[in-house]
Design an enzyme around this catalytic site. Structure first.
Site, PDB file in Angstrom:
ATOM      1  N   CYS A  61      59.403  48.914  44.005  1.00 32.31           N
ATOM      2  CA  CYS A  61      59.253  47.672  43.253  1.00 32.31           C
ATOM      3  C   CYS A  61      59.480  46.528  44.241  1.00 32.31           C
ATOM      4  CB  CYS A  61      60.310  47.682  42.152  1.00 32.31           C
ATOM      5  SG  CYS A  61      60.541  46.150  41.281  1.00 32.31           S
ATOM      6  N   HIS A  62      58.985  45.358  43.879  1.00 31.85           N
ATOM      7  CA  HIS A  62      59.101  44.216  44.794  1.00 31.85           C
ATOM      8  C   HIS A  62      60.562  43.886  45.115  1.00 31.85           C
ATOM      9  CE1 HIS A  62      56.869  40.767  46.580  1.00 31.85           C
ATOM     10  NE2 HIS A  62      58.122  40.395  46.741  1.00 31.85           N
ATOM     11  N   THR A  63      61.459  44.171  44.200  1.00 30.25           N
ATOM     12  CA  THR A  63      62.883  43.895  44.445  1.00 30.25           C
ATOM     13  C   THR A  63      63.417  44.746  45.599  1.00 30.25           C
ATOM     14  OG1 THR A  63      63.042  43.462  42.092  1.00 30.25           O
ATOM     15  CG2 THR A  63      65.104  43.610  43.276  1.00 30.25           C
ATOM     16  N   HIS A  84      65.240  51.772  42.937  1.00 28.05           N
ATOM     17  CA  HIS A  84      65.819  51.715  41.589  1.00 28.05           C
ATOM     18  C   HIS A  84      64.833  52.158  40.515  1.00 28.05           C
ATOM     19  CE1 HIS A  84      63.766  47.908  42.189  1.00 28.05           C
ATOM     20  NE2 HIS A  84      63.704  47.759  40.866  1.00 28.05           N
ATOM     21  N   GLU A  85      63.614  52.541  40.927  1.00 29.43           N
ATOM     22  CA  GLU A  85      62.620  52.997  39.945  1.00 29.43           C
ATOM     23  C   GLU A  85      62.394  54.476  40.226  1.00 29.43           C
ATOM     24  OE1 GLU A  85      59.262  49.974  38.752  1.00 29.43           O
ATOM     25  OE2 GLU A  85      58.335  51.619  39.834  1.00 29.43           O
ATOM     26  N   CYS A 114      76.899  50.420  28.587  1.00 31.86           N
ATOM     27  CA  CYS A 114      78.064  51.279  28.340  1.00 31.86           C
ATOM     28  C   CYS A 114      78.148  51.645  26.867  1.00 31.86           C
ATOM     29  CB  CYS A 114      79.349  50.606  28.813  1.00 31.86           C
ATOM     30  SG  CYS A 114      80.015  49.354  27.685  1.00 31.86           S
ATOM     31  N   CYS A 117      80.990  47.633  24.928  1.00 30.23           N
ATOM     32  CA  CYS A 117      81.556  46.293  25.172  1.00 30.23           C
ATOM     33  C   CYS A 117      80.943  45.291  24.181  1.00 30.23           C
ATOM     34  CB  CYS A 117      81.295  45.856  26.612  1.00 30.23           C
ATOM     35  SG  CYS A 117      79.566  45.496  26.971  1.00 30.23           S
ATOM     36  N   CYS A 120      77.194  44.994  24.731  1.00 27.60           N
ATOM     37  CA  CYS A 120      76.420  46.137  24.242  1.00 27.60           C
ATOM     38  C   CYS A 120      76.377  46.153  22.715  1.00 27.60           C
ATOM     39  CB  CYS A 120      76.995  47.445  24.794  1.00 27.60           C
ATOM     40  SG  CYS A 120      76.619  47.679  26.548  1.00 27.60           S
ATOM     41  N   CYS A 128      75.251  44.252  29.944  1.00 29.35           N
ATOM     42  CA  CYS A 128      76.506  44.951  29.638  1.00 29.35           C
ATOM     43  C   CYS A 128      77.598  44.249  30.439  1.00 29.35           C
ATOM     44  CB  CYS A 128      76.364  46.415  30.062  1.00 29.35           C
ATOM     45  SG  CYS A 128      77.896  47.359  30.073  1.00 29.35           S
ATOM     46  N   ARG A 132      75.936  45.720  33.999  1.00 34.37           N
ATOM     47  CA  ARG A 132      74.676  44.955  34.059  1.00 34.37           C
ATOM     48  C   ARG A 132      74.162  44.895  35.496  1.00 34.37           C
ATOM     49  NH1 ARG A 132      76.435  38.850  32.737  1.00 34.37           N
ATOM     50  NH2 ARG A 132      77.582  39.913  31.106  1.00 34.37           N
ATOM     51  N   CYS A 198      61.789  50.706  35.666  1.00 28.94           N
ATOM     52  CA  CYS A 198      61.874  49.258  35.970  1.00 28.94           C
ATOM     53  C   CYS A 198      60.600  48.521  35.565  1.00 28.94           C
ATOM     54  CB  CYS A 198      62.216  48.976  37.427  1.00 28.94           C
ATOM     55  SG  CYS A 198      62.214  47.192  37.759  1.00 28.94           S
ATOM     56  N   ARG A 395      51.909  50.580  42.283  1.00 28.85           N
ATOM     57  CA  ARG A 395      53.047  51.449  42.466  1.00 28.85           C
ATOM     58  C   ARG A 395      52.628  52.640  43.313  1.00 28.85           C
ATOM     59  NH1 ARG A 395      55.891  47.695  41.608  1.00 28.85           N
ATOM     60  NH2 ARG A 395      57.516  47.588  40.029  1.00 28.85           N
TER      61      ARG A 395
HETATM   62  N1  APR Z   1      50.526  32.558  43.328  1.00 29.48           N
HETATM   63  C1  APR Z   1      50.008  33.572  42.569  1.00 29.48           C
HETATM   64  N2  APR Z   1      50.275  34.886  42.791  1.00 29.48           N
HETATM   65  C2  APR Z   1      51.109  35.188  43.793  1.00 29.48           C
HETATM   66  C3  APR Z   1      51.709  34.193  44.606  1.00 29.48           C
HETATM   67  C4  APR Z   1      51.374  32.823  44.344  1.00 29.48           C
HETATM   68  N3  APR Z   1      51.884  31.843  45.075  1.00 29.48           N
HETATM   69  N4  APR Z   1      52.501  34.819  45.509  1.00 29.48           N
HETATM   70  C5  APR Z   1      52.418  36.140  45.263  1.00 29.48           C
HETATM   71  N5  APR Z   1      51.574  36.378  44.238  1.00 29.48           N
HETATM   72  C6  APR Z   1      51.158  37.658  43.681  1.00 29.48           C
HETATM   73  C7  APR Z   1      50.884  38.731  44.737  1.00 29.48           C
HETATM   74  O1  APR Z   1      49.568  38.627  45.275  1.00 29.48           O
HETATM   75  C8  APR Z   1      51.074  40.012  43.934  1.00 29.48           C
HETATM   76  O2  APR Z   1      49.876  40.448  43.324  1.00 29.48           O
HETATM   77  O3  APR Z   1      52.238  38.183  42.922  1.00 29.48           O
HETATM   78  C9  APR Z   1      52.090  39.611  42.851  1.00 29.48           C
HETATM   79  C10 APR Z   1      53.464  40.241  43.047  1.00 29.48           C
HETATM   80  O4  APR Z   1      53.303  41.612  42.852  1.00 29.48           O
HETATM   81  P1  APR Z   1      54.174  42.746  43.574  1.00 29.48           P
HETATM   82  O5  APR Z   1      54.480  42.360  44.971  1.00 29.48           O
HETATM   83  O6  APR Z   1      53.503  44.048  43.316  1.00 29.48           O
HETATM   84  O7  APR Z   1      55.587  42.650  42.779  1.00 29.48           O
HETATM   85  P2  APR Z   1      56.098  43.354  41.429  1.00 29.48           P
HETATM   86  O8  APR Z   1      56.755  44.655  41.744  1.00 29.48           O
HETATM   87  O9  APR Z   1      55.046  43.291  40.370  1.00 29.48           O
HETATM   88  O10 APR Z   1      57.294  42.333  41.059  1.00 29.48           O
HETATM   89  C11 APR Z   1      57.015  40.992  40.745  1.00 29.48           C
HETATM   90  O11 APR Z   1      59.080  40.669  39.578  1.00 29.48           O
HETATM   91  O12 APR Z   1      60.839  42.155  39.410  1.00 29.48           O
HETATM   92  C12 APR Z   1      60.354  41.039  40.064  1.00 29.48           C
HETATM   93  O13 APR Z   1      61.339  41.129  42.258  1.00 29.48           O
HETATM   94  C13 APR Z   1      60.169  41.278  41.535  1.00 29.48           C
HETATM   95  O14 APR Z   1      59.812  38.985  42.044  1.00 29.48           O
HETATM   96  C14 APR Z   1      59.175  40.226  41.880  1.00 29.48           C
HETATM   97  C15 APR Z   1      58.274  40.188  40.640  1.00 29.48           C
HETATM   98 ZN    ZN Z   2      62.250  46.711  39.896  1.00 31.77          ZN
HETATM   99 ZN    ZN Z   3      78.546  47.450  27.827  1.00 35.04          ZN
END
Ligand code: APR
Ligand code: ZN
Ligand code: ZN
Length: 400
Positions: A61-63, A84-85, A114, A117, A120, A128, A132, A198, A395
Site C-alpha cells: 500500500c502507498h503507506t 500492513h495489508e 479491543c 473501551c 469500541c 480504539c 488504533r 487495508c 496491488r
Molecule cells: N493529482 C492527481 N493524482 C495524483 C497526484 C496529483 N497531484 N499525485 C499522485 N496522484 C495519483 C497517482 O498517480 C496514483 O494513481 O494518486 C494515486 C495514488 O495511488 P497509489 O500510489 O497506488 O496509492 P494508494 O495505495 O491508492 O493510496 C493512496 O491513501 O492510504 C493512503 O497512504 C495512502 O496517501 C496514500 C493514499
Molecule cells: Zn494501507
Molecule cells: Zn478499544
C-alpha cells in the site's frame, strides 16, 4: 514445524505448549529508502493477548511506500519490518486469547478493535483507545518491546527489529495484538482477502460509511490508486450516477473505467484547475469528493470541487508534511464539510467477517481480482515496491 528453534522465549507464558521462537525470513529495511533485505529474523512466541500469524500473502500500500522512504522523520524507527495489508493463518496464540486458535484463517488489521473501551463501545468511531492506528508506534503495546530480532552483519550483534502499523506483514511470521487480527471464513480465498485488510476496505468504506454516497449522486475521486478505485467501486455499488476520476497518470484511466468511473480529468492536461472543470461538468460541484493522494494541493482541489451547501469531502491520503489544512475557516460557512477516514470507518473485528461472507456470497460485488495487477514471490519485494512507485501497479500480491 520447520524453522522453529528449540529455545523458548524469555520464559514468557503462552497457552500454546509448542510455541517457540521461530526463525524465518522477513524483509527488513535498515535505513530509509534502502533496498529490503531478506533476513533471518527471530520471531518470539506471542505474549499474553497476542497472536502469531503465518503470513501467506501480503500486498503493498502507498503507506508502506511512504514509510520505506522515511518521508516522516518521526516515523524513522529502523531496522523495521513494514507491511500492513496481508492474510494468513494463526500459528499460535498467547495466554488469554479466546477468539482464535492455531489454523484459523485471519487478516491483520492496522486499526485494532479491543471491543472493550469507550471508543469500541461507541457507534460514532472505529478508533480504539489502545490499538488504533498509530504510524509513530514501533513496539508492542503490552511491554513496549519488539517481538522481532536480527543479527546486525556490521558487528555481529543481535538487535531488535521494529514493528509497523500494529502488523508488520512483510515477514513469514509476525506477532500482533489480538485486537489487530480478524478471524474470517476459512472458505474465503486468502489471496483476495489480503486486499480487504487495508486498501479496499478503506476505499469502499469511505463511500459507504463515511460519506454515505446516495443513489444518483455525483462523486469526484482524486488519485486512482487502489484506494481511489475502491472508492469508485463503493460509489458504483451505491448507485452514484457520475463518478469523476482525477489523476495525473493517464494509465490509470483504463482501469478506472472497469471500476465504474464515468469521466476523467488529468490536471496536467488542463488549462484551468480541476475544481473549475468539475464544477462545469456537474452544474456547480459534486456531492462528494475523496482525496486519495496524500497531497495538500490536491486536498484543496477536492474540497472546492464539491457543491456549496452540501458538498462532503473525505480525506483518505496520508499527509506527512507539518503543513496544516489549506482552508480558510470562512469557507466552511459555504456549507461544505470535510472529514478524515481510517479503515473506511469499519470496526475491523466486528464488521470484516461479515463483509468477507457477503463478498463470497456475491451480495457485495467488489471486483477484488481487478485490483491485483501483479503477483510476485516474496523475494522480489523490491521489484514490487518499484512497480507501485512507478505507478504501474495497483496491488502487487507477494506470495510468502
Ligand atoms: N493529482 C492527481 N493524482 C495524483 C497526484 C496529483 N497531484 N499525485 C499522485 N496522484 C495519483 C497517482 O498517480 C496514483 O494513481 O494518486 C494515486 C495514488 O495511488 P497509489 O500510489 O497506488 O496509492 P494508494 O495505495 O491508492 O493510496 C493512496 O491513501 O492510504 C493512503 O497512504 C495512502 O496517501 C496514500 C493514499
Ligand atoms: Zn494501507
Ligand atoms: Zn478499544
Amino acid at each position: 514445524m520447520e524453522g522453529i528453534s528449540e529455545a523458548t522465549s524469555n520464559g514468557q507464558q503462552t497457552s500454546n505448549a509448542q510455541s517457540k521462537i521461530i526463525t524465518c525470513k522477513a524483509a527488513v529495511v535498515w535505513a530509509p529508502g534502502e533496498p529490503f533485505i531478506l533476513e533471518d529474523v527471530e520471531v518470539e512466541p506471542p505474549h499474553k493477548m497476542e497472536v502469531r500469524i503465518k503470513i501467506l500473502f501480503a500486498s503493498i500500500c502507498h503507506t508502506d511506500l511512504s514509510a520505506w522512504k522515511g518521508e516522516n522523520e518521526l516515523q524513522r524507527a529502523f531496522p523495521r519490518i513494514l507491511g500492513h495489508e496481508a492474510a494468513g493463518v494463526v500459528e499460535s496464540v498467547g495466554e488469554g486469547v479466546e477468539d482464535m486458535k492455531e489454523g484459523d484463517h485471519v487478516v491483520p488489521i492496522f486499526n485494532g478493535e479491543c471491543g472493550d473501551c469507550a471508543y469500541c463501545h461507541s457507534e460514532k468511531t472505529n478508533l480504539c483507545n489502545k490499538f488504533r492506528v498509530n504510524p509513530f508506534k514501533s513496539v508492542m503495546v503490552g511491554d513496549g518491546r519488539t517481538r522481532f530480532s536480527v543479527v546486525d552483519r556490521r558487528n555481529g550483534e543481535r538487535r531488535p527489529v521494529y514493528h509497523f502499523l500494529n502488523t508488520s506483514t512483510f515477514a513469514e511470521y509476525t506477532v500482533v495484538d489480538f485486537a489487530c487480527v480478524v478471524k474470517i471464513n476459512p472458505e474465503a480465498p486468502l489471496d483476495k482477502m489480503c486486499l480487504l485488510s487495508c486498501g479496499i476496505s478503506t476505499g469502499v468504506g469511505a463511500a459507504w460509511n463515511t460519506a454515505n454516497v446516495t443513489k444518483g449522486s455525483s462523486v469526484a475521486i482524486f488519485g486512482l490508486g487502489a484506494v481511489g478505485l475502491a472508492v469508485a467501486e463503493g460509489a458504483r455499488l451505491r448507485g452514484a450516477s457520475q463518478i469523476i476520476g482525477v489523476d495525473i497518470n493517464p494509465d490509470k484511466f483504463a482501469k478506472g473505467r472497469e471500476m465504474g468511473i464515468t469521466d476523467f480529468v488529468n490536471p496536467k492536461e488542463c488549462s484551468k484547475p480541476a475544481n473549475e472543470i468539475i464544477k462545469e461538468m456537474t452544474k456547480g460541484g459534486v456531492d462528494y469528493s475523496f482525496e486519495c493522494t496524500g497531497n495538500l494541493g490536491v486536498l484543496r482541489e477536492a474540497f472546492v470541487s464539491t457543491h456549496d451547501g452540501w458538498g462532503f469531502t473525505v480525506v483518505l491520503g496520508i499527509h506527512l508534511s507539518p503543513r496544516l489544512l489549506p482552508l480558510h475557516p470562512m469557507e466552511l460557512f459555504d456549507g461544505r464539510r470535510i472529514i478524515g477516514c481510517v479503515f473506511g470507518d469499519f470496526k475491523g473485528k466486528s464488521e470484516l467477517p461479515n463483509i468477507v461472507d457477503k463478498c463470497m456470497k456475491g451480495e457485495i460485488n467488489i471486483n477484488l481480482d481487478g485490483f491485483i495487477t501483479h503477483e510476485l514471490p516474496f523475494a522480489e519485494i523490491n521489484r514490487a515496491f518499484q512497480l507501485l512507485e512507478e505507478g504501474k501497479s495497483l496491488r502487487c500480491l507477494l506470495h510468502l
